[in-house]
Write a protein that holds these residues in place. Structure first.
Motif, PDB file in Angstrom:
ATOM      1  N   ASP A 103       0.834  -1.220   0.000  1.00  0.00           N
ATOM      2  CA  ASP A 103       0.000   0.000   0.000  1.00  0.00           C
ATOM      3  C   ASP A 103       0.859   1.257   0.000  1.00  0.00           C
ATOM      4  N   LEU A 104       1.881   1.261   0.871  1.00  0.00           N
ATOM      5  CA  LEU A 104       2.707   2.467   0.982  1.00  0.00           C
ATOM      6  C   LEU A 104       3.509   2.714  -0.295  1.00  0.00           C
ATOM      7  N   ALA A 105       4.053   1.637  -0.883  1.00  0.00           N
ATOM      8  CA  ALA A 105       4.832   1.788  -2.119  1.00  0.00           C
ATOM      9  C   ALA A 105       3.921   2.288  -3.251  1.00  0.00           C
ATOM     10  N   GLU A 106       2.712   1.760  -3.330  1.00  0.00           N
ATOM     11  CA  GLU A 106       1.775   2.185  -4.384  1.00  0.00           C
ATOM     12  C   GLU A 106       1.400   3.656  -4.206  1.00  0.00           C
ATOM     13  N   VAL A 114       6.971  11.490 -13.829  1.00  0.00           N
ATOM     14  CA  VAL A 114       7.323  10.515 -14.862  1.00  0.00           C
ATOM     15  C   VAL A 114       8.847  10.348 -14.906  1.00  0.00           C
ATOM     16  N   TRP A 115       9.554  11.460 -14.739  1.00  0.00           N
ATOM     17  CA  TRP A 115      11.014  11.398 -14.793  1.00  0.00           C
ATOM     18  C   TRP A 115      11.550  10.520 -13.659  1.00  0.00           C
ATOM     19  N   THR A 116      11.046  10.737 -12.454  1.00  0.00           N
ATOM     20  CA  THR A 116      11.518   9.939 -11.313  1.00  0.00           C
ATOM     21  C   THR A 116      11.143   8.472 -11.502  1.00  0.00           C
ATOM     22  N   ARG A 117       9.943   8.230 -11.994  1.00  0.00           N
ATOM     23  CA  ARG A 117       9.527   6.837 -12.233  1.00  0.00           C
ATOM     24  C   ARG A 117      10.470   6.139 -13.198  1.00  0.00           C
ATOM     25  N   SER A 118      10.941   6.885 -14.183  1.00  0.00           N
ATOM     26  CA  SER A 118      11.780   6.264 -15.218  1.00  0.00           C
ATOM     27  C   SER A 118      13.118   5.793 -14.633  1.00  0.00           C
ATOM     28  N   THR A 119      13.533   6.358 -13.484  1.00  0.00           N
ATOM     29  CA  THR A 119      14.817   5.938 -12.905  1.00  0.00           C
ATOM     30  C   THR A 119      14.745   4.504 -12.342  1.00  0.00           C
ATOM     31  N   TYR A 120      13.539   3.972 -12.222  1.00  0.00           N
ATOM     32  CA  TYR A 120      13.387   2.603 -11.727  1.00  0.00           C
ATOM     33  C   TYR A 120      13.194   1.598 -12.856  1.00  0.00           C
ATOM     34  N   ALA A 121      13.188   2.087 -14.105  1.00  0.00           N
ATOM     35  CA  ALA A 121      12.818   1.227 -15.235  1.00  0.00           C
ATOM     36  C   ALA A 121      14.004   0.562 -15.925  1.00  0.00           C
ATOM     37  N   GLY A 122      15.244   0.851 -15.481  1.00  0.00           N
ATOM     38  CA  GLY A 122      16.420   0.238 -16.116  1.00  0.00           C
ATOM     39  C   GLY A 122      16.734  -1.136 -15.531  1.00  0.00           C
ATOM     40  N   GLY A 123      17.945  -1.617 -15.811  1.00  0.00           N
ATOM     41  CA  GLY A 123      18.393  -2.907 -15.274  1.00  0.00           C
ATOM     42  C   GLY A 123      18.644  -2.820 -13.775  1.00  0.00           C
ATOM     43  N   PRO A 124      18.884  -3.955 -13.116  1.00  0.00           N
ATOM     44  CA  PRO A 124      19.105  -3.957 -11.662  1.00  0.00           C
ATOM     45  C   PRO A 124      20.280  -3.077 -11.250  1.00  0.00           C
ATOM     46  N   ALA A 145       7.268  -2.169 -10.516  1.00  0.00           N
ATOM     47  CA  ALA A 145       7.495  -3.515  -9.971  1.00  0.00           C
ATOM     48  C   ALA A 145       8.742  -3.578  -9.085  1.00  0.00           C
ATOM     49  N   PHE A 146       9.594  -2.538  -9.170  1.00  0.00           N
ATOM     50  CA  PHE A 146      10.852  -2.549  -8.409  1.00  0.00           C
ATOM     51  C   PHE A 146      10.904  -1.460  -7.346  1.00  0.00           C
ATOM     52  N   PHE A 147       9.860  -0.659  -7.315  1.00  0.00           N
ATOM     53  CA  PHE A 147       9.880   0.533  -6.461  1.00  0.00           C
ATOM     54  C   PHE A 147       9.499   0.190  -5.016  1.00  0.00           C
ATOM     55  N   GLY A 148      10.439   0.428  -4.095  1.00  0.00           N
ATOM     56  CA  GLY A 148      10.177   0.143  -2.689  1.00  0.00           C
ATOM     57  C   GLY A 148      10.376   1.371  -1.817  1.00  0.00           C
TER      58      GLY A 148
END
Ligand code: FMN
Length: 188
Positions: A103-106, A114-124, A145-148
């Motif tokens: 819930d908190l992560a969502e 959008v810019w900040t979200r994109s920083t989580y979209a690359g490889g590990p 899916a990777f955002f914590g």
């Protein structure tokens, strides 16, 4: 300034930092302990502060080494320094991890640009980009899916004011619910 005022001003400057990118405490150092018992420090952005509960919130990638370290050992130190007020804040406490999809992560994800979200979209984080491997192509929404969220609860604060002649230092301890239990001046 009384000890209570020192504590209140420390927490109000942490709160202010979440809304002001130029604030001294906007970036703080999060230091965890790795599986070998070694300290691991890195800078992070202070995202949210709940003074009453003594909580600091940080965003990160759940695939990162720090996430694994924190899941094994929740005890951390958070260190900040504001060059304009010349105040150092050293907080000790433990973290709770809010996994992707929680819930908190969502909730936090929904507030990101959008810019900040994109920083989580690359490889590990920490993996080599790899010359021959295909670079993962994902739109910014894929990073969800990777955002914590790392939620840190302070047990104590070591406050230090750097002055020309007479530095000042005080320490504070908080209850599990965030009440100020102990406060005292100590030698710098
Ligand atoms: C000013 C600054 C702010 C940063 N903010 C964050 C952040 O909020 N979250 C994060 O995961 N990494 C942030 N980073 C990157 C981390 O410092 C670190 O390099 C990265 O997260 C990998 O850490 P780890 O290998 O210990 O997991 C920031 C780096 C800098 C220089």
């Amino acid at each position: 300034m009384s000890l209570e005022e020192v504590d209140a001003s420390a927490w109000s400057s942490l709160e202010a930092a979440t809304n002001d990118p130029r604030s001294g405490f906007r970036f703080v150092n999060l230091c965890s302990v790795d599986a070998a018992g070694r300290p691991q420090a890195r800078m992070v952005v202070l995202r949210r502060v709940d003074t009453a509960a003594r909580l600091l919130e940080i965003h990160t990638d759940a695939r990162s080494p720090k996430w694994l370290e924190l899941s094994r050992n929740p005890f951390v130190s958070i260190l900040g320094f504001c060059a304009s007020t010349r105040i150092q804040l050293r907080l000790a406490g433990s973290v709770q991890l809010h996994f992707p999809g929680s819930d908190l992560a969502e909730k936090a994800w929904s507030g990101l640009s959008v810019w900040t979200r994109s920083t989580y979209a690359g490889g590990p984080p920490g993996d080599e980009p790899g010359d021959n491997e295909p670079v993962p192509v994902m739109d910014e929404a894929g990073g969800r899916a990777f955002f914590g969220v790392v939620s840190f609860r302070a047990e104590s604060l070591d406050w230090f004011e750097l002055r020309r002649a007479d530095n000042r230092r005080a320490c504070f301890e908080y209850s599990h619910l965030g009440a100020l239990m102990v406060s005292r001046w100590i030698n710098p």
